[in-house]
Motif scaffolding. Structure first.
Motif, PDB file in Angstrom:
ATOM      1  N   VAL A 258       0.870  -1.177   0.000  1.00 58.42           N
ATOM      2  CA  VAL A 258       0.000   0.000   0.000  1.00 58.42           C
ATOM      3  C   VAL A 258       0.909   1.229   0.000  1.00 58.42           C
ATOM      4  CG1 VAL A 258      -1.784   1.292   1.218  1.00 58.42           C
ATOM      5  CG2 VAL A 258      -1.809  -1.203   1.285  1.00 58.42           C
ATOM      6  N   PRO A 259       0.937   1.981  -1.076  1.00 57.56           N
ATOM      7  CA  PRO A 259       1.855   3.119  -1.143  1.00 57.56           C
ATOM      8  C   PRO A 259       1.626   4.116  -0.004  1.00 57.56           C
ATOM      9  CG  PRO A 259       0.902   2.668  -3.299  1.00 57.56           C
ATOM     10  CD  PRO A 259       0.160   1.812  -2.314  1.00 57.56           C
ATOM     11  N   CYS A 260       2.728   4.614   0.551  1.00 56.90           N
ATOM     12  CA  CYS A 260       2.644   5.601   1.632  1.00 56.90           C
ATOM     13  C   CYS A 260       1.853   6.832   1.197  1.00 56.90           C
ATOM     14  CB  CYS A 260       4.062   5.991   2.056  1.00 56.90           C
ATOM     15  SG  CYS A 260       4.142   7.052   3.514  1.00 56.90           S
ATOM     16  N   GLU A 261       1.876   7.125  -0.096  1.00 62.85           N
ATOM     17  CA  GLU A 261       1.160   8.282  -0.617  1.00 62.85           C
ATOM     18  C   GLU A 261      -0.332   8.202  -0.319  1.00 62.85           C
ATOM     19  OE1 GLU A 261       0.481  11.904  -2.209  1.00 62.85           O
ATOM     20  OE2 GLU A 261       2.428  10.996  -1.759  1.00 62.85           O
ATOM     21  N   MET A 262      -0.867   7.006  -0.181  1.00 57.76           N
ATOM     22  CA  MET A 262      -2.297   6.880   0.110  1.00 57.76           C
ATOM     23  C   MET A 262      -2.635   7.465   1.472  1.00 57.76           C
ATOM     24  SD  MET A 262      -3.673   3.307  -1.514  1.00 57.76           S
ATOM     25  CE  MET A 262      -3.582   3.014  -3.289  1.00 57.76           C
ATOM     26  N   SER A 263      -1.776   7.270   2.479  1.00 55.10           N
ATOM     27  CA  SER A 263      -2.026   7.881   3.785  1.00 55.10           C
ATOM     28  C   SER A 263      -1.899   9.396   3.709  1.00 55.10           C
ATOM     29  CB  SER A 263      -1.070   7.327   4.845  1.00 55.10           C
ATOM     30  OG  SER A 263      -1.541   6.088   5.341  1.00 55.10           O
ATOM     31  N   ARG A 264      -1.005   9.880   2.846  1.00 55.06           N
ATOM     32  CA  ARG A 264      -0.891  11.332   2.669  1.00 55.06           C
ATOM     33  C   ARG A 264      -2.168  11.895   2.051  1.00 55.06           C
ATOM     34  NH1 ARG A 264       4.585   9.819   0.896  1.00 55.06           N
ATOM     35  NH2 ARG A 264       6.047  10.323   2.587  1.00 55.06           N
ATOM     36  N   GLU A 265      -2.746  11.166   1.106  1.00 55.74           N
ATOM     37  CA  GLU A 265      -4.018  11.587   0.497  1.00 55.74           C
ATOM     38  C   GLU A 265      -5.135  11.601   1.536  1.00 55.74           C
ATOM     39  OE1 GLU A 265      -4.754   8.894  -2.671  1.00 55.74           O
ATOM     40  OE2 GLU A 265      -3.057   9.578  -3.886  1.00 55.74           O
ATOM     41  N   ILE A 266      -5.161  10.585   2.383  1.00 57.84           N
ATOM     42  CA  ILE A 266      -6.189  10.501   3.421  1.00 57.84           C
ATOM     43  C   ILE A 266      -6.039  11.669   4.399  1.00 57.84           C
ATOM     44  CG2 ILE A 266      -7.024   9.133   5.370  1.00 57.84           C
ATOM     45  CD1 ILE A 266      -6.137   6.629   3.712  1.00 57.84           C
ATOM     46  N   ALA A 267      -4.805  11.964   4.790  1.00 62.32           N
ATOM     47  CA  ALA A 267      -4.562  13.068   5.717  1.00 62.32           C
ATOM     48  C   ALA A 267      -5.030  14.383   5.111  1.00 62.32           C
ATOM     49  CB  ALA A 267      -3.077  13.142   6.067  1.00 62.32           C
ATOM     50  N   ALA A 268      -4.769  14.585   3.827  1.00 61.50           N
ATOM     51  CA  ALA A 268      -5.162  15.834   3.165  1.00 61.50           C
ATOM     52  C   ALA A 268      -6.681  15.969   3.062  1.00 61.50           C
ATOM     53  CB  ALA A 268      -4.538  15.894   1.771  1.00 61.50           C
ATOM     54  N   ALA A 269      -7.379  14.836   2.991  1.00 62.09           N
ATOM     55  CA  ALA A 269      -8.841  14.865   2.849  1.00 62.09           C
ATOM     56  C   ALA A 269      -9.568  14.937   4.184  1.00 62.09           C
ATOM     57  CB  ALA A 269      -9.305  13.618   2.096  1.00 62.09           C
ATOM     58  N   CYS A 270      -8.855  14.724   5.286  1.00 64.01           N
ATOM     59  CA  CYS A 270      -9.506  14.575   6.589  1.00 64.01           C
ATOM     60  C   CYS A 270     -10.096  15.894   7.089  1.00 64.01           C
ATOM     61  CB  CYS A 270      -8.497  14.033   7.600  1.00 64.01           C
ATOM     62  SG  CYS A 270      -9.266  13.436   9.103  1.00 64.01           S
ATOM     63  N   ALA A 271     -11.360  15.834   7.527  1.00 66.80           N
ATOM     64  CA  ALA A 271     -12.045  17.026   8.021  1.00 66.80           C
ATOM     65  C   ALA A 271     -11.825  17.255   9.509  1.00 66.80           C
ATOM     66  CB  ALA A 271     -13.549  16.912   7.746  1.00 66.80           C
ATOM     67  N   SER A 272     -11.292  16.249  10.206  1.00 72.01           N
ATOM     68  CA  SER A 272     -11.091  16.342  11.651  1.00 72.01           C
ATOM     69  C   SER A 272      -9.607  16.519  11.949  1.00 72.01           C
ATOM     70  CB  SER A 272     -11.617  15.077  12.326  1.00 72.01           C
ATOM     71  OG  SER A 272     -10.904  13.950  11.852  1.00 72.01           O
ATOM     72  N   LYS A 273      -9.261  16.496  13.229  1.00 68.51           N
ATOM     73  CA  LYS A 273      -7.854  16.575  13.614  1.00 68.51           C
ATOM     74  C   LYS A 273      -7.150  15.299  13.165  1.00 68.51           C
ATOM     75  CE  LYS A 273      -8.482  19.560  17.654  1.00 68.51           C
ATOM     76  NZ  LYS A 273      -8.291  19.686  19.127  1.00 68.51           N
ATOM     77  N   VAL A 274      -6.058  15.458  12.439  1.00 65.67           N
ATOM     78  CA  VAL A 274      -5.350  14.304  11.898  1.00 65.67           C
ATOM     79  C   VAL A 274      -3.856  14.466  12.117  1.00 65.67           C
ATOM     80  CG1 VAL A 274      -5.209  15.314   9.579  1.00 65.67           C
ATOM     81  CG2 VAL A 274      -5.049  12.821   9.876  1.00 65.67           C
ATOM     82  N   ARG A 275      -3.204  13.367  12.405  1.00 66.35           N
ATOM     83  CA  ARG A 275      -1.754  13.332  12.570  1.00 66.35           C
ATOM     84  C   ARG A 275      -1.207  12.212  11.701  1.00 66.35           C
ATOM     85  NH1 ARG A 275       1.446  12.582  18.400  1.00 66.35           N
ATOM     86  NH2 ARG A 275       3.582  12.479  17.545  1.00 66.35           N
ATOM     87  N   LEU A 276      -0.240  12.518  10.865  1.00 70.61           N
ATOM     88  CA  LEU A 276       0.381  11.521   9.997  1.00 70.61           C
ATOM     89  C   LEU A 276       1.821  11.315  10.429  1.00 70.61           C
ATOM     90  CD1 LEU A 276       0.626   9.708   7.480  1.00 70.61           C
ATOM     91  CD2 LEU A 276       1.103  11.774   6.146  1.00 70.61           C
TER      92      LEU A 276
END
Length: 309
Positions: A258-276
């Motif tokens: 699972v490419p690490c970039e997918m978590s970066r995409e998820i973090a960018a889309a998150c409407a709540s407090k997010v930590r990557l």
């Protein structure tokens, strides 16, 4: 006359390829999935494998309470409840694709126990002791996650709950993040999750040798015909864009599945407090093993801040 022969033949060929795609991507025969010591590549972990074997064995030897619930579509789902202390916060842990709960969470469960958390370690549908033969990449599993959370909130009212998942389990808890979870759920930890079923299926298919890439165009058809679900009915990206729950994303920077970039995409889309948090050099699902001290610190800080500990 020729058309009357050719068209049915083409239809049968398409259905055959679609069934092959279903067996390849979605079907689980449960074979070898009750053996936590069987590694994803088929060999068995041995004492010589070091920390992985030791962590699995430690968890395997712990006493637990077997727990079952019934899914919305009638499957009996199985989980292991590990009690550390009466009334302690709870973490619900969901393993990955064709994985094993003890293997995938041998590190995460140890971390949770050391933090004083009780844990409910789930066998995802079509895995382990849970019923079913179709893996839906989080589409149906997200509703199972909701039901596990509801079960926990009813059994231990007022106890803080965190949801944790790895790989497909990470996508599952993320896809459940915009469902009507009990108020006891305080936060979500997602380790190496993918952005959507469609994205990860495409990525995996196109990483295969060319003859197997033929399956990709048939994956939606096969899911609907033989798995009875729509792989486009939900995604982690869509869910986190509507959630209010704090989210911790963890990913190995050298993840070959699972490419690490997918978590970066998820973090960018998150409407709540997010930590990557990304872990240099870590492959798929082994960020904890690559740096247990840092991993533990990050998780504990997140749980303290979201109220899940």
């Amino acid at each position: 006359m020729a058309a009357l022969i050719i068209l049915p033949g083409l239809l049968l060929l398409a259905l055959g390829v679609a069934y092959g795609a279903y067996r390849f991507a979605y079907y689980s025969p449960h074979k070898n999935q009750n053996d936590p010591y069987l590694a994803p590549d088929g060999h068995r972990y041995t004492p010589e494998d070091g920390p992985t074997y030791g962590l699995i064995r430690e968890m395997d030897e712990l006493p637990f309470e077997p727990v079952t619930i019934r899914s919305r579509d009638g499957l009996q789902l199985f989980g292991r409840y590990y009690a550390v202390a009466e009334g302690a916060p709870l973490q619900i842990q969901m393993h990955g694709y064709r994985g094993h709960a003890l293997r995938d969470f041998c590190g995460g469960n140890k971390l949770a126990r050391e933090a004083g958390l009780n844990t409910l370690v789930v066998d995802q549908r079509a895995h382990g002791k849970s019923e079913g033969h179709t893996i839906s990449f989080g589409i149906n599993e997200r509703w199972d996650c909701l039901q596990w959370a509801e079960y926990a909130a009813q059994r231990w009212p007022g106890v803080p709950i965190s949801l944790a998942g790895i790989s497909m389990g990470a996508a599952t808890v993320l896809m459940a993040s915009d469902l009507p979870l009990p108020e006891e759920v305080k936060g979500i930890i997602a380790d190496c999750g993918y952005s959507s079923p469609r994205a990860i299926i495409k990525h995996v298919c196109w990483s295969l040798p060319k003859p197997f890439r033929i399956f990709y165009p048939f994956t939606s058809l096969s899911a609907e015909l033989f798995g009875h679900f729509d792989p486009d009915a939900g995604s982690a990206l869509g869910a986190v864009s509507n959630t209010t729950l704090p989210i911790l994303l963890i990913h190995g920077e050298a993840d070959g599945f699972v490419p690490c970039e997918m978590s970066r995409e998820i973090a960018a889309a998150c409407a709540s407090k997010v930590r990557l948090e990304t872990f240099p050099g870590a492959d798929h699902g082994v960020s904890y093993l690559s740096d247990p001290e840092r991993y533990g610190r990050v998780v504990k800080e997140f749980l303290e801040r979201c109220g899940g500990i």
